[in-house]
Every structure is written in structure tokens, then in C-alpha cells.
Design a protein around this motif. Structure first.
Motif, short mmCIF file in Angstrom:
data_model
loop_
_atom_site.label_atom_id
_atom_site.label_comp_id
_atom_site.label_asym_id
_atom_site.label_seq_id
_atom_site.Cartn_x
_atom_site.Cartn_y
_atom_site.Cartn_z
N ALA A 46 49.42 -9.46 32.34
CA ALA A 46 50.03 -10.67 32.90
C ALA A 46 49.63 -11.89 32.10
CB ALA A 46 49.59 -10.84 34.36
N ARG A 47 48.35 -11.95 31.69
CA ARG A 47 47.87 -13.09 30.92
C ARG A 47 48.60 -13.19 29.57
NH1 ARG A 47 41.65 -13.16 29.45
NH2 ARG A 47 42.35 -11.66 27.89
N ALA A 48 48.95 -12.02 29.02
CA ALA A 48 49.62 -12.03 27.72
C ALA A 48 51.12 -12.33 27.86
CB ALA A 48 49.42 -10.70 27.01
N LEU A 49 51.67 -12.09 29.08
CA LEU A 49 53.12 -12.26 29.24
C LEU A 49 53.51 -13.61 29.81
CD1 LEU A 49 54.17 -8.80 30.72
CD2 LEU A 49 54.64 -9.68 28.42
N VAL A 50 52.56 -14.29 30.47
CA VAL A 50 52.91 -15.43 31.31
C VAL A 50 53.54 -16.56 30.50
CG1 VAL A 50 50.68 -16.59 31.21
CG2 VAL A 50 52.09 -16.81 33.24
N TYR A 51 53.21 -16.67 29.21
CA TYR A 51 53.76 -17.78 28.42
C TYR A 51 54.92 -17.32 27.54
CZ TYR A 51 50.14 -15.85 25.30
OH TYR A 51 49.33 -15.02 24.57
N GLU A 52 55.52 -16.20 27.90
CA GLU A 52 56.67 -15.65 27.16
C GLU A 52 56.41 -15.65 25.66
OE1 GLU A 52 60.08 -17.79 28.48
OE2 GLU A 52 59.94 -16.95 30.51
N PRO A 53 55.47 -14.84 25.20
CA PRO A 53 55.15 -14.82 23.78
C PRO A 53 56.33 -14.29 22.98
CG PRO A 53 54.14 -12.95 24.87
CD PRO A 53 54.72 -13.82 25.96
N SER A 54 56.40 -14.68 21.70
CA SER A 54 57.51 -14.21 20.88
C SER A 54 57.30 -12.75 20.51
CB SER A 54 57.63 -15.07 19.62
OG SER A 54 56.39 -15.08 18.95
N ILE A 55 56.04 -12.30 20.59
CA ILE A 55 55.77 -10.92 20.26
C ILE A 55 54.58 -10.47 21.11
CG2 ILE A 55 54.32 -11.63 18.29
CD1 ILE A 55 55.22 -9.06 16.91
N LEU A 56 54.64 -9.23 21.59
CA LEU A 56 53.57 -8.71 22.44
C LEU A 56 52.78 -7.66 21.66
CD1 LEU A 56 52.26 -8.58 25.26
CD2 LEU A 56 53.93 -6.84 25.86
N LEU A 57 51.46 -7.85 21.59
CA LEU A 57 50.61 -6.94 20.83
C LEU A 57 49.68 -6.22 21.80
CD1 LEU A 57 49.68 -9.57 18.11
CD2 LEU A 57 51.49 -7.86 17.98
N LEU A 58 49.65 -4.90 21.76
CA LEU A 58 48.85 -4.14 22.71
C LEU A 58 47.89 -3.24 21.94
CD1 LEU A 58 51.87 -3.09 24.91
CD2 LEU A 58 50.19 -4.81 25.53
N ASP A 59 46.60 -3.43 22.17
CA ASP A 59 45.58 -2.67 21.43
C ASP A 59 44.99 -1.60 22.35
OD1 ASP A 59 43.67 -1.72 19.77
OD2 ASP A 59 42.50 -3.55 19.66
N GLU A 60 45.49 -0.41 22.29
CA GLU A 60 45.03 0.71 23.12
C GLU A 60 44.77 0.29 24.56
OE1 GLU A 60 42.77 3.66 21.55
OE2 GLU A 60 43.09 3.15 19.45
N PRO A 61 45.74 -0.34 25.22
CA PRO A 61 45.45 -0.91 26.54
C PRO A 61 45.19 0.15 27.60
CG PRO A 61 47.79 -1.01 26.09
CD PRO A 61 47.15 -0.51 24.84
N LEU A 62 45.59 1.39 27.35
CA LEU A 62 45.44 2.40 28.40
C LEU A 62 44.20 3.26 28.19
CD1 LEU A 62 49.15 3.59 28.68
CD2 LEU A 62 48.03 1.67 29.81
N SER A 63 43.48 3.03 27.11
CA SER A 63 42.43 3.99 26.76
C SER A 63 41.23 3.95 27.70
CB SER A 63 41.95 3.76 25.33
OG SER A 63 41.37 2.49 25.22
#
Lengths: 358, 563
Positions: free
Chosen positions: A151-168
Motif C-alpha cells: 500500500a505504501r508503494a502504491l498510494v502515490y501512483e508510482p510510474s513503476i512498481l518494483l517488488l523485491d522478493e515480497p513474498l519470501s
């Protein structure tokens, strides 16, 4: 929402090339996974996109914004890139509430109080955490923390979303659920996404395309089915699940099939590959689950032979056997238990992948 | 090219780093320069020369000083490491009753200014001391001589033992008993396990603690000045004090070259220390799970051990401090006159009636609290720049921040004295307590910087990276994500600096002026003038203030001093 262009990215740490000429184009709204073992350069690449590492060479562009260009000495600091990053450890600020964690990017962008409230409310709905704004991160479960980070990464509508092993950091059951959920959200909001993982299942389930990396290079890029079924090099075949490898020589070509002679003298029928010539050395791969007990094939079918059973173990959904053919061991999976110390197995030519030796 | 205002973060990083570098260079460059000048730095027409060094090396007094200093440092460091290690093993690894009480008393000397401890030792064990006198009465002779190198080494060891104790206690080997358990499981008895596993593994820590206290002993001031100088045993610091402050016409060239030699020697020791530390860290990385270490049963030895511990602490810490308190309430302390017949409050009246006395106590307190706070703020800033930024001059900054370790207090003070002469436009702060705060900050920059660095490095970089990616610059990131998480470490650094600043006075010797005296110097002067009563009364006031602050911080604010 924008298209991502990476050209000839290079990054050294001391004498080691962490990224060695990565070139990648990601379409607007596409979900691309960087997949590879630890140390392959996938996280370094992600950090270069976020601006946390400075590449030595290359260009990175998102939409019409140049993030990095070594030729023109452009290197936007992370705060000017408007990228959303979810860290492996989530990196939630432990001294701030969930609400304060999520609204910080908006406050840094000087949004009005009203807009902050609306956006936080919205994003909390999207990640299904409404009502938890006043909690502190340590009061949440691992899965909830992971969603706060998203949510913190999405709230400002970023132009690109980067996910670093978020489920690990989630346990196995939760990880499967989170996988479905993450894919749904990404499809709904349509942000261009780069996802880093070493888990091949995750990459298959989530991605539009997968880029398999090793030693700082992209070895193969393609859709999940392409990567899984048509690996272009033995490393990719091996990394996408367990594989049996056989060294040998191409004997002869017959249309879309060719005869492949193993080191122990056995001849197998396998699919033809480009540039194949008799006498060339090659490697053949077949997955353990694609090796069948011969009763399943016709008696006269090719690639049927008897092997010695060396060992076996029961793994719930199937049995795994180690068998020996002349001097080579390989694995295969079957639902049926084998009694005795011999088995007759069948390699379906369609399931065999062949790679020419470089 | 579009011109724009420089960005905030680089401005903060550059100014912090430049300030630190200038502050450290300010005393050291003039000091080095003076050591090559043929006359004081403030006189004109000076020529570059090597004569100062020639004079120094041909001075027999200096030869004696070098020998004395090394003998003293060797004895003091081996004794303090022995005491610290034995105490650490007994407190941490045996079922010694009241271990927390013993531990706290053992650590007292860390919080107490050395000068006060030395007063206590003179009152108890000096030639006319109380216990010396009883010895005289019973045996006809005193079996020790406080005014000797071994005597000084013993005092210094007791004062330095807490640091060795803390160092050994925090060592993995003492914190994690699984290594010992393995030896026990293999069939070793408890003492055998300590002997063949714990102690050998403790060796690198012991060696490091030894080098640490060796350096500390070379820099000691109170002990050499109060116990050595009166009988003509000079050490580095007292040599510089005699030549630079007590001499009628000080030879600043000689003092400066002497100071340079000491700095070079201590730098050498620190290089050794660094080498050892990398080895020690190799041991620290094998930290396992936090388990309560199993304790060794003392069994039938218990009452005897308790008795010995009590006797030792009584003789080395409680009685000397008690003697200081007692002395402050009497006109004369002598075994021939019962002290209750001599009770008086005159000594305390002296503090109130003499403005120098109470101003110096107030100054020391002011410097400790206000100066400690300012210093902490500044050191956190440069630690954040040095440890948590992409500032290009990071390596230089980290080196500079640690460099004053090699410079004993009295030399830093002398360097600032030279610096203020060389740059007279700064002279206006020289005679104020702000000048002293500056000197103290530079002198104790390494301690504070080191204390705050480890906690900074323990906070995951993802915390501030998350702010950066969310749209904040470096300064926003450290302000919002790093500093709030550092709160306990900041408080502990503040308390550490507060205690150190309270104890510090030898850095002030060359700098202070009327009105900016600090308690330590005034106490020293009173003592030399035979006014032991006033000196001890001031000591008691300082002890009480320190105790109040430390107890308040650790009990009420729950600040942990030292890790």
C-alpha cells in the motif's frame, strides 16, 4: 504508468560484474520477473531502477523520464524517480502507525489533508486492510505487513512498481494466497511492474514475461510457458525445476526428429534443433515427471529401456526414484510404487530438450 | 546548464564533514607546526628547525619519562585486564550471590573522576594514610609504597578495570554458554570447561582490552601528577604539564615536540588495536541464539569467595571513596585524633564563599549537560554522514572522527592553546566555557562517534531507502526513519559524554581562564596547596551530582550506558 527501457546496464562491485550488460524493454502495464539464483544480479538491477545503487554504465528510462544515463551523466536520486518499491523485509517504519507509514509519501509530495485521507482510505481498501490505520507494524501479521508495504508503494501512483522478493518472508500457504492476490491487484491497477524472485513457481504464476538471470546477464526472456517448456540453455532448464541431463552426440537427422547417442551408447530419438549437425556434441534434458514407466507407452515405441532402481522415496503425491542406466544415474517421478529392483522407462521425444554444446 | 540553489542534503553533509575536519585540524596543525619552530608560535621571525626534537631526544629527563611511562602502562594494563576478566567470569558465570551489587560497585570507578579516586587512595594508603598508619602500628612498617610506579599502576588498574570488565562481559564467549556446554557434554568438569574452552576463546578479547588499557594508561593524567610528580617520577602527561604549565618560561617547542612523539606512539598502539579488533570481530560474528548462560556452582567455596570479593571491593573502592567523604567533613584526618572531634562544615563553606570553587563546579556541570548535549547532536550528525550517506568524503570523515583517540587530553588542550594563538580571531571563545566545550568535543569525538556508530549500522538501510523511494531526500530519510529509531542510542551517548565531560579536566589545563575554570583543575590546585579539605568537599559535591544524574538516567529514563 509507463514503458521501461533498460539498455546495456553495467555495475561492478570491486572486480565482480554484478550486472553485465542487461538490456530489457518492459511494456506499459506489463509484469516482468527477474528470476535467478542469489548473486545473479537481479536485486542489484532492481536497486539501480530505484536509484539506490548507481550503475557504472547504461541507460534507464521510464516513459519519457530518463532515470539514468551514463553518457549524459544523468542519475536521478531515488526521491525524484516516483518509483514504488516493496522491500524484501517490508521496511515498515516501526515507530510509525500503519496510517503514518502509508501517508508519508503523500506528505512528502505535499498533498492536501483531504486528498491524503481519501487516497489512504482507497489504498487500504485495495489491499483489504481498512480499519487498521491506527495499528503499529509489529501488531500485524506477516501477511498484513506485506500488504501495508504494498500500500505504501502504491498510494502515490508510482510510474513503476518494483517488488523485491515480497513474498519470501511468508509461510508456504500464505505465500500461495498472496501470489493470487498480488497478481489480481497488479492487473486491476495496471502499473508496470518489475518483480524479483529466486522462486521459479512464483515467477511462473505471476509474470507476463520472465527474464532468467545468471552472473549479471539475462540468459533468456519469454513468457512463462516458453521459459518452462522451451528453455534455451541448460541453466534455464535446470533452474525451472529439477532436470535430468544427459551428455551425448548427435548421430543423424530425420526430419523433425534426430538420433542422439548417449555416452553409454544408448540411442534416443529427440526433437531436432536449429544448427544441429551429425557429430556435434549436445546436452539433453528431461524432467523427472516426464519420464514414464514403459507400460504407459506402446511396446514398439522408441526411447524405451530398462534401468536398475538404486533408491526411492515416497513424497506424498508421487514416488521419486533414482535409477541407473549403464553408468549414469537419473531421477524420475511416478504415482505407482515400483516393486523389485528393475524398471522399464520411456522418454517421450516431445518432452526432451536438446542444447548444443557451445 | 541551469543554475539552481544547491540541494539541502549535500549542503548539510559538506558542512558537517568540513566542521569536523576543521575542528580536529585546528589543534593538531599548529601543534605540529610549533614542534618545528625555533621559538614560540606567537613570536615573529621564527625559523623552521629540528632542534626541538634534538633537545627532546637528548634530554635525560625525557628518557626517564619514556621508560617510566611504558613500565607504568605495562603494569597498569596487565593488572586491569586481570581484574576485569576475573570479575567478568565470577559475575557472569558463577552463582556468586549478590552479583549485581558487586558488579555495580566494581563499575563505580568508571563514573568517578580519577582525581577523586586518587585523593581517596592517598588518604588511605599514602605514607600518612589511615590504613598505612594502622599497618605501621601493628607491623612497624608499611608493606606498600603508593608513590611508586607499581603503586600508581595499581590505582590506575582499579580505575581501568571497569572497561576491561565491560569488554570481557560483552564478549560472546561469556554471553553464550553453548561452547562450554559442549565441553561439559564431552565430559569436562565446570572448572575444566572454563580452563580449556572459555579462557582460550577469551584470549583475543583479553589482548584487545590490554592494548586498550595500555593506551589509556599512557594518557592518564591524575595518577602521574598526584602520585608520581611529587617524588620525581615523571610520565608523558606530567612531563608536558611540568614543562608547559608549571615552568616559569615554558619551552613550547619542546612541549610540542614531546606531544608529537606521544601522539606518534599512541597512534602506533591504535594501529595494533585495530589489527586486534578485526580479529576480535571474527569471534563476535559467531553469536548464536540468546540463551541465559548456565552458571557454575561455587559450592563450598561460596562463603570464601563472597568474603574475598567483599574485602577487595571494600579496600579498593568503598574505603578510599569513604575517606574522601570523611575528609571533607573534618578539619584534620589523622589516626591520632578521633575524627568525630574534628567534624566541621568549613570545607563546604569554602565552596560557597569562594566564587572560583562554586563557579568551577557549576562550569563542570554546565559543560557536562549543555556541552554534552551539543556534542552529542554534532556527533550524531557526523556519524550519520560518515555511516549513513553516499557522501564522497566518507572515508576521510570517519578517519578524522577517530583520530583524536591518539591524542591525550592534555595535548589536545595544548594544541587548542596553540591554535587560538595562531588564529587570534577565534580568541574570543578561548577564555569561555564554549572554548572548553569545543576542546572536549574534539577530544571525545572518537568515543561518542564510536558509541553511536554501531547502533546506526544495526538499523537496516532499507528503513531510510524506503523514505528515499517514497520521495524524501537524504536529510528527510535520516530525520524520519533513522533518528527516531536511534533514540535509546542517542540517550546512551549523551549519558556517556556527560559522565566523561564531568571527569575531564586535563584538556582544560592550557585553555581555561578566570571564570572558565572547571572543578578538576581547581581541586588539583587546592590539593597541591595543602587544602585537602576543600578539594575533598568539591569532590563530594561532584560525586553526588554525578550519582544523581546517572541514577536518574538509568533508573527513571532507563538509559543504558555502554551497550
Amino acid at each position: 504508468m509507463a514503458k521501461l527501457l533498460i539498455e546495456n546496464l553495467q555495475k561492478r562491485f570491486g572486480g565482480v560484474k554484478a550486472i553485465d550488460g542487461v538490456t530489457l524493454t518492459v511494456a506499459d502495464g506489463e509484469f516482468v520477473t527477474l528470476l535467478g539464483p542469489s548473486g545473479c544480479g537481479k536485486t542489484t538491477t532492481l536497486n539501480c531502477l530505484a536509484g539506490l545503487e548507481t550503475p557504472d554504465e547504461g541507460t534507464i528510462r521510464v516513459g519519457d523520464k530518463v532515470f539514468f544515463d551514463s553518457g549524459r551523466s544523468i542519475d536521478l536520486p531515488p526521491e525524484s524517480r516516483n518509483a514504488g518499491l516493496v522491500f524484501q523485509s517490508y521496511a515498515l517504519w516501526p515507530h510509525k502507525t500503519v496510517g503514518a507509514n502509508i501517508d508519508l509519501p503523500l506528505r512528502l509530495r505535499k498533498y492536501s489533508e483531504k486528498e491524503i485521507r481519501e487516497r489512504v482510505e482507497n489504498v487500504m481498501k485495495v489491499v483489504e486492510l481498512s480499519g487498521l490505520e491506527k495499528r503499529y507494524p509489529h501488531e500485524l501479521s506477516g501477511g498484513q505487513q506485506q500488504r501495508v508495504a504494498l500500500a505504501r508503494a502504491l498510494v502515490y501512483e508510482p510510474s513503476i512498481l518494483l517488488l523485491d522478493e515480497p513474498l519470501s518472508n511468508l509461510d508456504a500457504k500464505l505465500r500461495e494466497r498472496a501470489r493470487f492476490w498480488l497478481r489480481q491487484i497488479q492487473k486491476r491497477i495496471g502499473t508496470t511492474t518489475i518483480y524479483v524472485t529466486h522462486d521459479q513457481l512464483e515467477s511462473l504464476a505471476l509474470s507476463d514475461r520472465i527474464a532468467v538471470m545468471k552472473d549479471g546477464k539475462i540468459l533468456q526472456i519469454g513468457s512463462p510457458t516458453e521459459i518452462f517448456e522451451k528453455p534455451s540453455v541448460p541453466f534455464v532448464a535446470d533452474f525451472m525445476g529439477t532436470n535430468n541431463f544427459f551428455e551425448g552426440t548427435i548421430q543423424s537427422l530425420e526430419g523433425d526428429r534426430m538420433v542422439f547417442r548417449l555416452a553409454n551408447g544408448r540411442e534416443l530419438i529427440v526433437p531436432t534443433i536449429p544448427d544441429a549437425l551429425p557429430g556435434k556434441k549436445a546436452t539433453m534434458a528431461i524432467r523427472p515427471q516426464n519420464v514414464q514407466l514403459a507400460s504407459a507407452a506402446g511396446a514398439e515405441a522408441p526411447n524405451v529401456f530398462t534401468v536398475k532402481v538404486v533408491g526411492g522415496q515416497y513424497l506424498g503425491t508421487y514416488y521419486e526414484y533414482i535409477v541407473n542406466d549403464a553408468d549414469g544415474d537419473f531421477l524420475f517421478h511416478t504415482r505407482k510404487e515400483i516393486h523389485g529392483d528393475q524398471a522399464t522407462v520411456y522418454f517421450d521425444p516431445a518432452e526432451c530438450s536438446v542444447f548444443l554444446k557451445q | 546548464m541551469q543554475l539552481s540553489w544547491p540541494k539541502r542534503s549535500p549542503v548539510i553533509q559538506w558542512s558537517g564533514a568540513l566542521a569536523a575536519i576543521l575542528m580536529v585540524a585546528f589543534p593538531l596543525v599548529p601543534l605540529a607546526y610549533q614542534s618545528f619552530l625555533d621559538r614560540p608560535i606567537y613570536e615573529s621571525g621564527s625559523l623552521l628547525t629540528l632542534n626541538n626534537y634534538l633537545n627532546l631526544f637528548t634530554n635525560p629527563l625525557f628518557h626517564q619519562t619514556v621508560v617510566n611511562s611504558f613500565l607504568f602502562a605495562l603494569m597498569a594494563s596487565s593488572a586491569s585486564v586481570f581484574l576485569g576478566a576475573v570479575a567478568a567470569i565470577f559475575v557472569n558465570r558463577t552463582d556468586l550471590p549478590f552479583d549485581r551489587l558487586w558488579r555495580n560497585i566494581f563499575l563505580w570507578p568508571f563514573f568517578v573522576s580519577t582525581i577523586i579516586m586518587v585523593f581517596g587512595y592517598i588518604l588511605m594508603y599514602g605514607p600518612k594514610g589511615m590504613i598505612s598508619n594502622y599497618m605501621m602500628q601493628f607491623f612497624g612498617f608499611i608493606p606498600w609504597n603508593l608513590y611508586s610506579i607499581p603503586g600508581m599502576a595499581m590505582v590506575s588498574a582499579i580505575h581501568g578495570a571497569p572497561v576491561a570488565f565491560i569488554f570481557c562481559s560483552s564478549s560472546v564467549v561469556l554471553a553464550d554458554s553453548s561452547l562450554e556446554d559442549a565441553a561439559r557434554a564431552a565430559g569436562a568438569g565446570p572448572y575444566r570447561a572454563i580452563g580449556s574452552v572459555t579462557l582460550p576463546l577469551l584470549r583475543p578479547s583479553l589482548l584487545f582490552a590490554a592494548v586498550l588499557s595500555f593506551t589509556g594508561a599512557l594518557e592518564a593524567f591524575s595518577t602521574p601528577v598526584l602520585l608520581g610528580k611529587p617524588v620525581g617520577i615523571l610520565m608523558f602527561t606530567s612531563f608536558l604539564y611540568e614543562q608547559g604549565i608549571q615552568a616559569v618560561r615554558p619551552d613550547y617547542g619542546l612541549v610540542a615536540s614531546g606531544a608529537m612523539v606521544v601522539v606518534a606512539l599512541v597512534t602506533g598502539m591504535i594501529v595494533v588495536q585495530e589489527r586486534l579488533l578485526t580479529n576480535v570481530r571474527r569471534f563476535v560474528t559467531i553469536r548464536g541464539k540468546a540463551t541465559a548462560p548456565r552458571k557454575i556452582r561455587l559450592g563450598v567455596m561460596k562463603p570464601m569467595v563472597v568474603g574475598l570479593v567483599f574485602l577487595w571491593l571494600m579496600l579498593t573502592i568503598i574505603l578510599p571513596l569513604g575517606a574522601v567523604v570523611l575528609r571533607s567533613f573534618v578539619a584534620v584526618l589523622s589516626p591520632y585524633i578521633p575524627f568525630w572531634e574534628m567534624l566541621t562544615l568549613d570545607n563546604y563553606e569554602n565552596i560557597i564563599t569562594n566564587s572560583t570553587n562554586y563557579i568551577s563546579i557549576w562550569n563542570a556541570l554546565y559543560i557536562a549537560v549543555i556541552g554534552g548535549a551539543l556534542s552529542t547532536t554534532f556527533l550524531i550528525l557526523i556519524a550519520l554522514i560518515g555511516r549513513r550517506s553516499k557522501f564522497p568524503g566518507k572515508t576521510i570523515l570517519n578517519f578524522v572522527a577517530f583520530f583524536p583517540r591518539a591524542v591525550p587530553s592534555i595535548i589536545i588542550g595544548f594544541g587548542f592553546f596553540m591554535g587560538f594563538i595562531m588564529f587570534p580571531f577565534l580568541g574570543s571563545i578561548r577564555s569561555t566555557i564554549w572554548g572548553l566545550i569545543l576542546v572536549y568535543t574534539v577530544r571525545h569525538m572518537p568515543g561518542g562517534f564510536g558509541n553511536i556508530s554501531a547502533p546506526i549500522l544495526r538499523i537496516s538501510e532499507e528503513m531510510d531507502n524506503a523514505v528515499r523511494v517514497s520521495g524524501g531526500d537524504w536529510w528527510t530519510a535520516v530525520r524520519l526513519a533513522v533518528i527516531p529509531l536511534l533514540k535509546p542510542a542517542i540517550m546512551s551517548t549523551f549519558l556517556l559524554l556527560l559522565v566523561i565531560f564531568t571527569k575531564e579536566y586535563s584538556a582544560a589545563l592550557f585553555i581555561m581562564a578566570p571564570g572558565s575554570e572547571v572543578a578538576g583543575v581547581v581541586m588539583l590546585n587546592h590539593w597541591f596547596q595543602g587544602e585537602a579539605g576543600t578539594a575533598t568537599a568539591m569532590s563530594v559535591v561532584q560525586l553526588v551530582l554525578t550519582a544523581l544524574i546517572v541514577v536518574f538516567a538509568s533508573r527513571v529514563l532507563r538509559v543504558k550506558i555502554y551497550g
